[in-house]
Design an enzyme around this catalytic site. Structure first.
Site, PDB file in Angstrom:
ATOM      1  N   ARG A 383       0.941  -1.201  -0.110  1.00 53.78           N
ATOM      2  CA  ARG A 383      -0.067   0.020  -0.023  1.00 53.78           C
ATOM      3  C   ARG A 383       1.128   1.299   0.008  1.00 53.78           C
ATOM      4  O   ARG A 383       1.720   1.396   0.816  1.00 53.78           O
ATOM      5  CB  ARG A 383      -0.863   0.022   1.057  1.00 53.78           C
ATOM      6  CG  ARG A 383      -1.736  -1.183   1.546  1.00 53.78           C
ATOM      7  CD  ARG A 383      -2.788  -1.115   2.590  1.00 53.78           C
ATOM      8  NE  ARG A 383      -3.283  -2.533   3.274  1.00 53.78           N
ATOM      9  CZ  ARG A 383      -4.318  -2.893   2.747  1.00 53.78           C
ATOM     10  NH1 ARG A 383      -4.984  -2.257   1.755  1.00 53.78           N
ATOM     11  NH2 ARG A 383      -4.741  -3.862   3.089  1.00 53.78           N
ATOM     12  N   HIS A 443       3.604  -9.592   0.932  1.00 57.03           N
ATOM     13  CA  HIS A 443       3.446  -8.571   2.057  1.00 57.03           C
ATOM     14  C   HIS A 443       4.832  -8.058   2.964  1.00 57.03           C
ATOM     15  O   HIS A 443       4.648  -7.277   3.559  1.00 57.03           O
ATOM     16  CB  HIS A 443       2.500  -9.250   3.156  1.00 57.03           C
ATOM     17  CG  HIS A 443       2.016  -8.693   4.207  1.00 57.03           C
ATOM     18  ND1 HIS A 443       2.491  -8.649   5.695  1.00 57.03           N
ATOM     19  CD2 HIS A 443       1.145  -7.430   4.098  1.00 57.03           C
ATOM     20  CE1 HIS A 443       1.603  -7.699   6.237  1.00 57.03           C
ATOM     21  NE2 HIS A 443       0.716  -7.136   5.223  1.00 57.03           N
TER      22      HIS A 443
END
Length: 694
Positions: A383, A443
């Protein structure tokens, strides 16, 4: 009972992970009730709790519903079937939602009114306010509202996920002689959910607000000329927002996800919220239309889109009702030298956000993009947020001819559209864009800069526990490590090769990695502490994560406790481990810290007879992080960094104001200072220690 005879897999040693997540939301809601929290921050916590509940239904409940409807009997760790889990979720969620609106109506709205921040109900509008709102409705709302009468030619419309809608009960015949009795009014998302009355109005205060729903209720008759309005009730439906893409069956993941995003807005209905005064007949009518049952209905005493009240926080300029502002600190190395590469040639640097600035992370990418000696930049992006300076620097580096590789996780939940746009922008600039590994979300938080220094290539690395997102770096607690350590750089280089090319797993010297060595490495270190305890040595484990749900790790912790290891767990959200069970988890304490900042750091400490292991990580201790994601855990080797992190952990373990202790029955009890004990808040202490007091 002999500890060896205890079955550590028995269901009553585990909490249900979804009910545990609801308990986290209960702790967030408690912040909205805490009078020691600044008033506008309390409103913000209420909105955060509402937003959390939205996501809970969109993702978690939808998944359990799917299993129940498919007839699955696969049980949770506590042995509840999917249907039993849904029943328990419904009971707790209805209680939580009712408490949310009680807090809003009985505590926050009266307290805000005392500070001249008013939410004015229709019954209390003055004549002048009514006339201003009528003009507002006619000028700003009427042109964009499209009421839909329900009849055979106008079936029940598609209703967007979490959108504000009204069902209107009508009496009379329209121009064509039709009389269906019902109509739907959908409020476009572009409309503000809160309308601020002008300060210059004779009856208006400095911060007077009216809900959009109240305005539409008041003047809805203008949408149905000649008809009698019998009732008008707001409602909102929450839909399944999980995306399904079979990665092994698609040729282009980006294009497949783009197609799935369009369907998210109209996924399967999961929850229906309606106004508290909506009749039973109308509520049941809506339930039938959305194919929902009575347990899926939530009747609320206030706006159904409660989280939109978050706008008040920015609209009201009252610093006295918010947390005090602060300037993130900057280590002396970075403040005295403008050359980050020069600093890292001398020592490693650890930053603790948001207490310390995120700017050096951006600066590293900026300097790398401009430095003629830098040959390549490689980075993972999960993100980033809009208008990311890091992305701007990566684009510049690629356009200037540097080798830039970015691994973008397109499936970062609710950021898929932004990441698709980001991937397209980077590719247009000449960046090598990779979408990660099929079947595994990427991740890990890694940045690698390859720089020529003399005749050698040096690896400069940043590893983090949180995203490369400058906004959340001011809201979430995270660690970021800058290092030029040779073995760490080689490990990160191997990880990028592993994710961008094809090849077998290569052994790492410093880092632990999911899905290969992280879980095994964690369990080995837990078992080592147990062996030390059984041999009569001091043994201690401190773990700080967001969630703890993986059964194998929990069983290892139970065994460590049985061996006499002191285990302190700081788990923000879900925790399936049951502490305080005699003969099983007597030596385990679980606490959750809920405060100004969202606790997001993941740290693992193992005493190891004084030769301790200390890791920071991108991974929580969950099945998905161990088995279905690419994650890293990186050792903290620098003595100053180790001292700092251990001091931070002790701060969290000393907290007696924002800490909640998990009880054996699954409830949480908030710690209070003992008689004669000074209040201690870990986040406040870290602000004082690390932030720039100036």
């Amino acid at each position: 009972m002999d500890q060896k005879t205890i079955d550590l897999k028995q269901p009553d040693l585990y909490f249900n992970r979804l009910l545990s997540l609801l308990e986290f939301n209960r702790r967030v809601l408690a912040q909205a009730k805490d009078t020691d929290t600044p008033l506008l921050e309390r409103l913000k916590f209420l909105c955060i709790c509402t937003s959390n509940m939205d996501e809970f239904f969109e993702v978690r409940v939808s998944g359990v519903k799917h299993k129940a409807e498919a007839g699955s009997v696969q049980a949770e760790s506590d042995n509840r079937s999917p249907q039993e889990t849904l029943n328990a979720i419904s009971a707790v969620s209805h209680e939580l939602v009712a408490e949310q609106y009680r807090v809003l109506n009985e505590e926050l709205i009266p307290a805000l009114a005392e500070e001249d921040i008013r939410f004015i109900r229709r019954a209390d509008w003055t004549d002048a306010q009514t006339e201003w709102l009528r003009r507002f409705f006619e000028d700003e709302l009427l042109p964009v509202l499209s009421p839909l009468g329900l009849d055979p030619a106008h079936p029940f419309p598609k209703v967007l996920n979490k959108s504000l809608n009204f069902i209107v009960s009508l009496e009379g015949k329209d121009a064509f002689g039709r009389n269906s009795g019902f109509a739907i009014v959908q409020a476009p998302r572009a409309l503000p959910r809160l309308i601020q009355l002008p300060r210059e109005g004779e009856d208006n205060g400095p911060w007077d607000f009216v809900f959009l729903s109240s305005v539409i209720h008041a003047f809805v008759d203008q949408l149905f000329p000649g008809m009698k309005i019998k009732g008008c009730y707001q409602f909102r439906v929450t839909r399944n927002s999980d995306l399904f893409v079979d990665e092994e069956e698609v040729d282009d993941l980006l294009r497949a996800l783009e197609g799935e995003l369009l369907s998210r807005r109209y996924g399967e209905a999961i929850r229906l919220e309606v106004a508290a005064n909506c009749s039973e007949d109308l509520a049941n009518f809506l339930l039938r239309k959305f194919e929902l049952g009575p347990d899926d209905l939530y009747q609320v005493d206030g706006p159904v889109n409660l989280n939109r009240m978050m706008a008040v926080y920015d609209l009201v300029d009252r610093p006295d009702l918010k947390y005090p502002s602060f300037t993130p600190g900057l280590p002396a190395d970075f403040s005295h030298s403008g050359d980050i590469f020069k600093v890292l040639r001398k020592r490693q640097v650890l930053l603790h956000h948001p207490f310390q600035s995120f700017a050096p992370v951006i600066e590293l990418v900026r300097q790398a993009s401009l430095d003629p000696d830098v040959l390549a930049i490689k980075q993972t992006l999960y993100r980033t947020g809009p208008d990311s300076a890091i992305v701007d620097h990566l684009v510049r580096a690629a356009r200037d001819g540097k080798e830039v590789t970015v691994i973008i996780e397109l499936r970062a939940r609710f950021d898929e559209a932004a990441n698709i746009a980001l991937a397209n922008r980077l590719q247009e600039a000449g960046v090598h864009v990779v979408y990660g590994v099929v079947g595994h979300k990427t991740h890990a938080k890694m940045l690698l800069v390859v720089r020529r220094e003399g005749r050698k290539l040096r690896h400069y690395v940043h590893l983090g526990t949180g995203n490369y997102h400058s906004r959340t770096a001011r809201l979430y607690t995270d660690y970021g490590l800058f290092t030029r350590d040779k073995h760490t750089g080689e490990d990160v280089h191997r990880l990028f090769l592993q994710m961008t090319s094809l090849g077998r797993f290569s052994e790492l010297k410093r880092l632990l990695q999911s899905p290969f060595t992280l879980r095994e490495g964690v369990i080995q270190r837990i078992q080592r502490e147990a062996e030390h305890a059984l041999a009569g040595h001091e043994a201690r484990i401190i773990v700080k994560v967001n969630s703890l749900t993986e059964p194998g790790v929990i069983q290892a912790l139970y065994q460590a406790s049985q061996a006499g290891v002191t285990v302190d767990l700081i788990v923000r959200g879900m925790c399936c481990l049951r502490p305080g069970v005699p003969g099983v988890s007597d030596n385990i304490q679980v606490r959750s810290i809920i405060g100004r900042f969202l606790e997001h750091t993941r740290v693992f400490y193992f005493h190891n007879r004084g030769d301790s292991d200390l890791y920071a990580s991108s991974a929580d201790w969950m099945e998905r992080n161990f088995f279905r994601r690419v994650e890293t855990a990186f050792p903290l080797l620098d003595e100053e960094a180790r001292r700092r992190v251990l001091l931070d952990l002790e701060c969290y373990l000393k907290d007696n104001t924002q800490a909640w202790l998990l009880q054996p029955d699954g409830s949480y009890v908030r710690l209070q200072p003992a008689e004669g004990e000074e209040p201690y808040c870990a986040q406040r202490a870290l602000l004082a220690l690390l932030a720039d007091s100036a």
